[in-house]
Design a protein around this motif. Structure first.
Motif, PDB file in Angstrom:
ATOM      1  N   ASP A 168     -34.189 -32.034 -22.717  1.00  0.00           N
ATOM      2  CA  ASP A 168     -33.840 -31.209 -23.883  1.00  0.00           C
ATOM      3  C   ASP A 168     -32.458 -30.579 -23.750  1.00  0.00           C
ATOM      4  O   ASP A 168     -31.862 -30.157 -24.744  1.00  0.00           O
ATOM      5  N   GLU A 169     -31.968 -30.492 -22.530  1.00  0.00           N
ATOM      6  CA  GLU A 169     -30.663 -29.861 -22.309  1.00  0.00           C
ATOM      7  C   GLU A 169     -29.515 -30.866 -22.357  1.00  0.00           C
ATOM      8  O   GLU A 169     -28.355 -30.484 -22.159  1.00  0.00           O
ATOM      9  N   LEU A 170     -29.851 -32.133 -22.592  1.00  0.00           N
ATOM     10  CA  LEU A 170     -28.816 -33.179 -22.506  1.00  0.00           C
ATOM     11  C   LEU A 170     -27.621 -32.905 -23.421  1.00  0.00           C
ATOM     12  O   LEU A 170     -26.471 -32.946 -22.971  1.00  0.00           O
ATOM     13  N   ALA A 171     -27.895 -32.627 -24.699  1.00  0.00           N
ATOM     14  CA  ALA A 171     -26.807 -32.478 -25.678  1.00  0.00           C
ATOM     15  C   ALA A 171     -25.815 -31.408 -25.204  1.00  0.00           C
ATOM     16  O   ALA A 171     -24.607 -31.651 -25.128  1.00  0.00           O
ATOM     17  N   ARG A 172     -26.341 -30.243 -24.850  1.00  0.00           N
ATOM     18  CA  ARG A 172     -25.492 -29.131 -24.447  1.00  0.00           C
ATOM     19  C   ARG A 172     -24.741 -29.451 -23.142  1.00  0.00           C
ATOM     20  O   ARG A 172     -23.527 -29.266 -23.051  1.00  0.00           O
ATOM     21  N   ARG A 173     -25.465 -29.955 -22.156  1.00  0.00           N
ATOM     22  CA  ARG A 173     -24.881 -30.197 -20.843  1.00  0.00           C
ATOM     23  C   ARG A 173     -23.859 -31.345 -20.862  1.00  0.00           C
ATOM     24  O   ARG A 173     -22.867 -31.308 -20.143  1.00  0.00           O
ATOM     25  N   ALA A 174     -24.143 -32.378 -21.649  1.00  0.00           N
ATOM     26  CA  ALA A 174     -23.232 -33.537 -21.686  1.00  0.00           C
ATOM     27  C   ALA A 174     -21.849 -33.089 -22.135  1.00  0.00           C
ATOM     28  O   ALA A 174     -20.834 -33.513 -21.582  1.00  0.00           O
ATOM     29  N   VAL A 175     -21.812 -32.207 -23.122  1.00  0.00           N
ATOM     30  CA  VAL A 175     -20.531 -31.684 -23.618  1.00  0.00           C
ATOM     31  C   VAL A 175     -19.884 -30.821 -22.537  1.00  0.00           C
ATOM     32  O   VAL A 175     -18.706 -30.991 -22.204  1.00  0.00           O
ATOM     33  N   ALA A 176     -20.677 -29.901 -21.959  1.00  0.00           N
ATOM     34  CA  ALA A 176     -20.139 -28.990 -20.949  1.00  0.00           C
ATOM     35  C   ALA A 176     -19.568 -29.757 -19.750  1.00  0.00           C
ATOM     36  O   ALA A 176     -18.540 -29.378 -19.197  1.00  0.00           O
ATOM     37  N   TYR A 177     -20.233 -30.854 -19.374  1.00  0.00           N
ATOM     38  CA  TYR A 177     -19.792 -31.651 -18.221  1.00  0.00           C
ATOM     39  C   TYR A 177     -18.703 -32.663 -18.599  1.00  0.00           C
ATOM     40  O   TYR A 177     -18.196 -33.359 -17.736  1.00  0.00           O
ATOM     41  N   ASN A 178     -18.430 -32.777 -19.891  1.00  0.00           N
ATOM     42  CA  ASN A 178     -17.458 -33.759 -20.343  1.00  0.00           C
ATOM     43  C   ASN A 178     -17.859 -35.165 -19.874  1.00  0.00           C
ATOM     44  O   ASN A 178     -17.049 -35.940 -19.355  1.00  0.00           O
ATOM     45  N   ALA A 179     -19.147 -35.479 -20.075  1.00  0.00           N
ATOM     46  CA  ALA A 179     -19.681 -36.766 -19.620  1.00  0.00           C
ATOM     47  C   ALA A 179     -19.352 -37.872 -20.618  1.00  0.00           C
ATOM     48  O   ALA A 179     -19.486 -37.687 -21.827  1.00  0.00           O
ATOM     49  N   GLU A 180     -18.903 -38.994 -20.092  1.00  0.00           N
ATOM     50  CA  GLU A 180     -18.543 -40.137 -20.941  1.00  0.00           C
ATOM     51  C   GLU A 180     -19.612 -41.216 -20.928  1.00  0.00           C
ATOM     52  O   GLU A 180     -19.732 -42.007 -21.847  1.00  0.00           O
ATOM     53  N   ILE A 181     -20.320 -41.292 -19.790  1.00  0.00           N
ATOM     54  CA  ILE A 181     -21.239 -42.408 -19.556  1.00  0.00           C
ATOM     55  C   ILE A 181     -22.652 -41.870 -19.326  1.00  0.00           C
ATOM     56  O   ILE A 181     -22.828 -40.880 -18.613  1.00  0.00           O
ATOM     57  N   ALA A 182     -23.648 -42.502 -19.946  1.00  0.00           N
ATOM     58  CA  ALA A 182     -25.044 -42.192 -19.623  1.00  0.00           C
ATOM     59  C   ALA A 182     -25.659 -43.414 -18.956  1.00  0.00           C
ATOM     60  O   ALA A 182     -25.587 -44.526 -19.496  1.00  0.00           O
ATOM     61  N   ILE A 183     -26.226 -43.195 -17.794  1.00  0.00           N
ATOM     62  CA  ILE A 183     -26.932 -44.273 -17.093  1.00  0.00           C
ATOM     63  C   ILE A 183     -28.396 -44.158 -17.488  1.00  0.00           C
ATOM     64  O   ILE A 183     -28.998 -43.100 -17.327  1.00  0.00           O
ATOM     65  N   VAL A 184     -28.954 -45.230 -18.054  1.00  0.00           N
ATOM     66  CA  VAL A 184     -30.309 -45.182 -18.589  1.00  0.00           C
ATOM     67  C   VAL A 184     -31.269 -45.849 -17.602  1.00  0.00           C
ATOM     68  O   VAL A 184     -31.191 -47.052 -17.360  1.00  0.00           O
ATOM     69  N   ALA A 185     -32.147 -45.033 -17.017  1.00  0.00           N
ATOM     70  CA  ALA A 185     -33.098 -45.542 -16.019  1.00  0.00           C
ATOM     71  C   ALA A 185     -34.475 -44.957 -16.283  1.00  0.00           C
ATOM     72  O   ALA A 185     -35.149 -44.492 -15.373  1.00  0.00           O
ATOM     73  N   VAL A 186     -34.859 -44.983 -17.552  1.00  0.00           N
ATOM     74  CA  VAL A 186     -36.161 -44.444 -17.972  1.00  0.00           C
ATOM     75  C   VAL A 186     -37.143 -45.597 -18.178  1.00  0.00           C
ATOM     76  O   VAL A 186     -36.736 -46.765 -18.198  1.00  0.00           O
ATOM     77  N   PRO A 187     -38.445 -45.306 -18.353  1.00  0.00           N
ATOM     78  CA  PRO A 187     -39.372 -46.380 -18.710  1.00  0.00           C
ATOM     79  C   PRO A 187     -38.971 -47.010 -20.053  1.00  0.00           C
ATOM     80  O   PRO A 187     -38.359 -46.346 -20.897  1.00  0.00           O
ATOM     81  N   VAL A 188     -39.311 -48.279 -20.199  1.00  0.00           N
ATOM     82  CA  VAL A 188     -38.975 -49.061 -21.393  1.00  0.00           C
ATOM     83  C   VAL A 188     -39.285 -48.322 -22.706  1.00  0.00           C
ATOM     84  O   VAL A 188     -38.490 -48.356 -23.647  1.00  0.00           O
ATOM     85  N   GLU A 189     -40.412 -47.630 -22.752  1.00  0.00           N
ATOM     86  CA  GLU A 189     -40.846 -46.954 -23.978  1.00  0.00           C
ATOM     87  C   GLU A 189     -39.842 -45.901 -24.436  1.00  0.00           C
ATOM     88  O   GLU A 189     -39.767 -45.574 -25.611  1.00  0.00           O
ATOM     89  N   GLN A 190     -39.100 -45.317 -23.477  1.00  0.00           N
ATOM     90  CA  GLN A 190     -38.177 -44.236 -23.835  1.00  0.00           C
ATOM     91  C   GLN A 190     -36.717 -44.693 -23.980  1.00  0.00           C
ATOM     92  O   GLN A 190     -35.870 -43.906 -24.380  1.00  0.00           O
ATOM     93  N   ALA A 191     -36.443 -45.942 -23.636  1.00  0.00           N
ATOM     94  CA  ALA A 191     -35.049 -46.391 -23.531  1.00  0.00           C
ATOM     95  C   ALA A 191     -34.259 -46.165 -24.826  1.00  0.00           C
ATOM     96  O   ALA A 191     -33.166 -45.571 -24.805  1.00  0.00           O
ATOM     97  N   GLN A 192     -34.795 -46.601 -25.954  1.00  0.00           N
ATOM     98  CA  GLN A 192     -34.046 -46.474 -27.212  1.00  0.00           C
ATOM     99  C   GLN A 192     -33.859 -45.000 -27.592  1.00  0.00           C
ATOM    100  O   GLN A 192     -32.765 -44.588 -27.989  1.00  0.00           O
ATOM    101  N   ALA A 193     -34.907 -44.212 -27.449  1.00  0.00           N
ATOM    102  CA  ALA A 193     -34.843 -42.800 -27.849  1.00  0.00           C
ATOM    103  C   ALA A 193     -33.809 -42.030 -27.027  1.00  0.00           C
ATOM    104  O   ALA A 193     -33.005 -41.267 -27.579  1.00  0.00           O
ATOM    105  N   VAL A 194     -33.786 -42.223 -25.719  1.00  0.00           N
ATOM    106  CA  VAL A 194     -32.814 -41.477 -24.905  1.00  0.00           C
ATOM    107  C   VAL A 194     -31.396 -41.982 -25.147  1.00  0.00           C
ATOM    108  O   VAL A 194     -30.440 -41.206 -25.099  1.00  0.00           O
ATOM    109  N   ALA A 195     -31.270 -43.278 -25.437  1.00  0.00           N
ATOM    110  CA  ALA A 195     -29.939 -43.820 -25.754  1.00  0.00           C
ATOM    111  C   ALA A 195     -29.409 -43.178 -27.034  1.00  0.00           C
ATOM    112  O   ALA A 195     -28.247 -42.759 -27.105  1.00  0.00           O
ATOM    113  N   ASP A 196     -30.271 -43.075 -28.049  1.00  0.00           N
ATOM    114  CA  ASP A 196     -29.866 -42.444 -29.312  1.00  0.00           C
ATOM    115  C   ASP A 196     -29.470 -40.984 -29.086  1.00  0.00           C
ATOM    116  O   ASP A 196     -28.471 -40.503 -29.615  1.00  0.00           O
ATOM    117  N   LEU A 197     -30.255 -40.300 -28.255  1.00  0.00           N
ATOM    118  CA  LEU A 197     -29.975 -38.901 -27.942  1.00  0.00           C
ATOM    119  C   LEU A 197     -28.635 -38.766 -27.221  1.00  0.00           C
ATOM    120  O   LEU A 197     -27.828 -37.867 -27.523  1.00  0.00           O
TER     121      LEU A 197
END
Lengths: 221, 221
Positions: free
Chosen positions: A139-168
């Motif tokens: 739930d903190e991803l949106a806020r933290r990603a900006v604060a950390y100036n993150a460019e890349i997200a590494i996706v290593a979640v179960p298949v069921e969550q892959a699309q949802a976390v990518a969209d987020l």
């Protein structure tokens, strides 16, 4: 190289081959070799010499006739062009077995990948840290990603969550996704996506191993 | 399917796509979906429906007209065909940061990869173990590989050692190499080799991120 050429994006196959050349050139440098020709690289790497010369032309450096490329300059130019000598901030989404292992792999750091934080939903790991990388609730991803100036997200979640976390991640301003799941994530063309197909490689090995080999030994599968 | 067809090896691209279908079909099964058409898979996976039907034909099961494939059977057939439900013994060569992380990643086990031992030269780790996987000196590879009935060697050593350890593994009876180094290992045609190009994927992401994106925001590289 003219401006038009300099601005043109190198193709994905070229970008995939450049790290091979870098690996070989680094090896030569460690052996104090001074010059290397595209023909010599070709023999090691099994890529056509003309393709190598073409790939290396994106670096804007040229080999000397009959002598080849200066090893130290070529290594530096490759590392610089590939961005391995600059820090790229990344977040890990999914800190299970693979995600945790990738955070712990300090080797990625030497290739410019700076994992700044992990995100998960598991209460057992949210709030903990791995090698000083803090793990937050997703739930903190949106806020933290900006604060950390993150460019890349590494996706290593179960298949069921892959699309949802990518969209987020994309909604949180992340511009590149490195997908370690076997799920094909859909994205808009403005998002960079790379799939590391661990399971695809296992599939090929298992299949080829399962076939009777040349020596005629029957496999037990 | 006739015998000639059944004996023909599926192509590498087909074997790379099958795990994508498996991931999607597993997702559908977890949602209690009963049937899926190649058109529906196509929409999710972004592969042509005729290509999907062709790929799935290697499994020897057919979809029903207008209904499609039965999800449970398709998942089982895919997992079985891909060999993910059988144990494949593997050794890890190079138990540094990445090698250690891969041993610790229990997720690979669920895809049939059984890492039985690690090999290294570092006296600090030789004799230790990671998640019950013992780490031996590389000098013991030949003997241990046979004793463990290992088929696959995962190569996670520094570039300088990649070719030498690969040669040693093949001489020890290993038939497949999973190369995590950026070095292009040379092998005879009878050895199966798969390259997981972590650094190549980083190269593409860094390059694409470094270029001004569509919104016109200048990147700071």
């Amino acid at each position: 190289m003219n401006d038009a050429k300099a601005n043109r994006l190198p193709s994905e196959p070229t970008l995939h081959r450049l790290p091979w050349y870098l690996a070989y050139v680094s090896l030569l440098r460690s052996r104090d070799v001074e010059y290397v020709s595209s023909t010599a690289i070709s023999k090691e790497i099994n890529v056509d010499p003309s393709q190598i010369a073409k790939d290396l032309s994106v670096l804007g450096i040229k080999g000397k006739t009959r002598i080849g490329y200066e090893v130290v300059s070529l290594e530096k130019a490759l590392r610089n062009f590939l961005g391995f000598n600059r820090k790229h901030n990344a977040v890990m989404i999914g800190v299970g077995s693979l995600g945790g292992a990738l955070i712990a792999d300090t080797g990625l750091e030497r290739f410019g990948l700076n994992i700044v934080a992990g995100f998960d939903v598991n209460p057992d790991i949210v709030g903990s840290s791995i090698k000083n990388v803090p793990i937050f609730h997703i739930d903190e991803l949106a806020r933290r990603a900006v604060a950390y100036n993150a460019e890349i997200a590494i996706v290593a979640v179960p298949v069921e969550q892959a699309q949802a976390v990518a969209d987020l991640a994309v909604a949180s301003g992340i511009r590149a996704l490195w997908n370690f799941t076997p799920f094909r994530i859909s994205t808009s063309p403005s998002t960079v996506i790379q799939n590391t197909s661990i399971y695809a490689h296992l599939a090929v090995m298992y299949n080829r191993l399962g076939v009777d080999d040349e020596s005629g030994v029957e496999n037990c599968f």
